[in-house]
Motif scaffolding. Structure first.
Motif, PDB file in Angstrom:
ATOM      1  N   THR A 206       0.806  -1.242   0.103  1.00  0.00           N
ATOM      2  CA  THR A 206      -0.085   0.052   0.043  1.00  0.00           C
ATOM      3  C   THR A 206       0.900   1.347   0.218  1.00  0.00           C
ATOM      4  O   THR A 206       0.644   2.295  -0.629  1.00  0.00           O
ATOM      5  N   VAL A 210       0.937   4.320  -2.728  1.00  0.00           N
ATOM      6  CA  VAL A 210       0.749   5.680  -2.807  1.00  0.00           C
ATOM      7  C   VAL A 210       1.870   6.499  -3.014  1.00  0.00           C
ATOM      8  O   VAL A 210       1.677   7.425  -3.582  1.00  0.00           O
ATOM      9  N   THR A 270      -6.151   2.568  -1.509  1.00  0.00           N
ATOM     10  CA  THR A 270      -5.677   3.501  -2.523  1.00  0.00           C
ATOM     11  C   THR A 270      -6.559   4.080  -3.482  1.00  0.00           C
ATOM     12  O   THR A 270      -6.559   5.067  -3.786  1.00  0.00           O
ATOM     13  N   LEU A 273      -8.497   6.669  -1.759  1.00  0.00           N
ATOM     14  CA  LEU A 273      -7.650   7.777  -1.981  1.00  0.00           C
ATOM     15  C   LEU A 273      -7.728   8.399  -3.101  1.00  0.00           C
ATOM     16  O   LEU A 273      -7.876   9.708  -3.347  1.00  0.00           O
TER      17      LEU A 273
END
Lengths: 492, 113
Positions: A206, A210, A270, A273
């Motif tokens: 993860t 990012v 993600t 996000l």
């Protein structure tokens, strides 16, 4: 012929190299680069039909087996983007012939132009993460030179900032690749995908996801990372601005799409996000687009809005939203190039980019005015034109997956986009005529040809949605089902 | 050994960030140099620092170090070398034309040169 998919990279590369030897003869430079641009369109069209008929095309460079050598992969999405790039490159090139000026042309303008296309086409076609970095650098180096070529004060000032931002993001790219290599131990994108699926849901993956979002977000101008774009894109002359606006940020967007659908398709955090960031990107772009009275600034902020819309579609991760995103991506590349080229003509005619100092162009230049009008409607997504279908699919799948806020903002953004471009149309074309300085020197008809053709393509793209749909849907198929990509590359 | 390298790379990144946030253009370019050093050392470290012979088949060793990160670093080095030299010349030209190396004074109102 399995070497076909390297041709969109090789043709501009060799053209660029050959042009170095003809620096003094502008005529020869124009003929060679014009011919090679048309050849590139033909070859990428053949490539796209081949991908459509026979499935994903792969090529192992030097016959090394897939995970060990560099593999070039052309799936439907890459092939379409390469074709779009070739068309836009040709349009910008023919526009450059009439507008860029001898002192730039003598200093290797067309060589650098071709090297930029090498980088973009390479980034779309490669199947290796480090090779993607190298093609990014080819593209960025060419863009540095194109940005500063001419050496006016504003160009020097803005290039410093642009280079600094990109040096930092390139270092971050190297760092992310290093982390990814230490986790999965491979660089081939299909093989990385397999290894990540085997490793399962680790926290470190993860983090790397990012990191990739930050790297590609810096290139593609998403919300907190877009601050460099308005200043840098303001500096260069119109055809360079069109190339940058249509191609460079879209390479970042493509890389986000590729990594998020191939490497990290199951990571929910993600994607949430990405969704939040894409909505904020749209909002930030909208604020910029309605705030300015400067025609270049308005279109520049529209790039940011479009990036947000495309990534919102990607973050939903359904077949329909992916189709919408691909539709919108290709539409946006074409229409942004057309708009920047038209804006270039307007700014040249008016001798300023300030909307409050111009007016009444429609009487003298009706062709220019109505081309801009159609392009503006297409940008906002008025139904028979090209921006409509993509946004429709994105919004519908957004509502279906219960992202009401995001879909609402996408819909609202269309309104503001329309407002911002209509502000240009009313300000520049309506009203009382102003006396413009040296407008006789501007060959409007010759300059208008390239953006008019691009606008016509956008209109046809909108009208022929039915015909194009299976092609785009094939591209989205690979994105939602990465196994197709993996099997094509690793040939299990 | 990897932990020691991580600390070193962290210090390099820290220094680079500090320098890139300063006003003088030359300090910023020194910062980018340190940043690329850090990134290259990071690739080397992340590839693993196990003992082994240099990657030459003539060595006839039982185990070799990983050759792939070395190739990546070599590529990244020449790229950052090219970018840095372009950046330095650009800074020189900007100093000649604009007469300052202070980033605060490189602003100017948009459109007005």
């Amino acid at each position: 012929m399995s070497n076909l998919l390297i041709m969109p990279i090789l043709i501009p590369l060799f053209t660029g190299i050959i042009l170095i030897f003809f620096a003094n003869s502008i005529k020869v430079q124009r003929y060679i680069s014009g011919f090679s641009a048309l050849l590139a369109i033909a070859v990428s069209a053949v490539l796209a039909t081949q991908v459509y008929n026979d499935g994903i095309q792969t090529m192992n460079v030097s016959n090394w087996e897939a995970p060990f050598g560099i593999t070039l992969v052309s799936d439907m999405l890459s092939a379409l983007l390469v074709l779009t790039t070739s068309v836009i490159a040709a349009a910008c090139l023919f526009y450059s012939f009439r507008s860029i000026g001898e002192d730039r042309e003598k200093f290797y303008y067309y060589s650098i132009f071709n090297f930029l296309i090498v980088g973009v086409n390479g980034a779309f076609t490669t199947g290796d993460i480090f090779n993607l970095f190298v093609f990014f650098e080819v593209m960025l180096m060419a863009s540095y030179v194109l940005l500063v070529l001419g050496g006016t004060k504003i160009q020097l000032r803005e290039s410093i900032k642009y280079i600094l931002v990109n040096v930092i993001s390139s270092a971050l790219f190297v760092i992310s690749v290093a982390f990814l290599y230490s986790v999965v131990g491979t660089l081939n994108m299909a093989h990385i995908s397999v290894r990540i699926a085997e490793a399962g849901n680790h926290g470190i993956l993860t983090v790397i996801a990012v990191l990739f979002l930050i790297v590609f977000g810096l290139k593609g101008a998403i919300f907190p990372l877009y601050f460099w774009l308005p200043g840098s894109y303001y500096a260069p002359p119109a055809p360079v601005m069109a190339l940058f606006g249509a191609l460079l940020t879209k390479v970042g967007v493509y890389s986000i799409i590729r990594t998020y659908t191939l490497f990290f398709p199951h990571d929910i955090f993600t994607h949430d996000l990405l969704q939040v960031l894409s909505i904020l990107t749209i909002v930030a772009g909208v604020i910029g687009a309605i705030a300015f009275n400067d025609i270049k600034k308005i279109i520049i902020y529209n790039i940011i809005i479009a990036v947000g819309v495309i990534l919102f579609g990607v973050s939903i991760m359904t077949k329909e939203s992916m189709t919408g995103s691909v539709f919108y991506l290709i539409h946006d590349m074409v229409i942004k190039a057309a708009l920047f080229l038209i804006i270039g003509i307007i700014a040249k005619l008016a001798g300023t980019a300030d909307l409050r100092k111009m007016g009444g162009l429609i009487n003298k230049y009706p062709g220019l005015g109505w081309t801009f009008f159609i392009a503006a409607l297409a940008l906002a997504g008025i139904p028979p034109l090209s921006g409509f279908v993509g946004k429709l699919l994105i919004v519908r799948s957004g509502f279906e997956s219960a992202s009401f806020w995001g879909s609402g903002i996408v819909l609202m953004s269309s309104l503001f986009v329309l407002f911002s471009v209509m502000k240009i149309f009313m300000g520049a074309f309506w009203g009382s005529e102003r006396a413009f300085k040296d407008e006789e020197k501007v060959p409007v008809k010759g300059l208008l040809a390239a953006p008019a053709i691009l606008t016509a393509i956008a209109v046809l793209y909108g009208l022929g949605t039915e015909a194009i749909y299976p092609v785009i849907s094939l591209a989205a198929e690979t994105l939602t089902n990465p196994d197709i990509y993996i099997n094509a590359v690793l040939k299990e | 050994m990897e932990i020691l390298m991580s600390f070193l790379i962290g210090i390099l990144f820290m220094t680079a960030t500090y320098l890139m946030l300063s006003k003088s253009l030359l300090r910023i370019i020194i910062g980018t140099g340190l940043l690329s050093h850090g990134a290259h050392l990071l690739i080397l470290t992340m590839g693993g620092l196990k003992r082994g012979a240099a990657p030459l088949l003539g060595e006839h060793a039982k185990s070799y170090v990983d050759p792939l990160p070395q190739a990546l670093i070599l590529t990244a080095i020449v790229i950052s070398f090219g970018v840095t030299s372009f950046f330095l010349v650009l800074a020189y030209r900007a100093y000649q034309e604009l007469g300052t190396d202070n980033m605060d004074r490189l602003r100017g109102k948009e459109g007005h040169e």
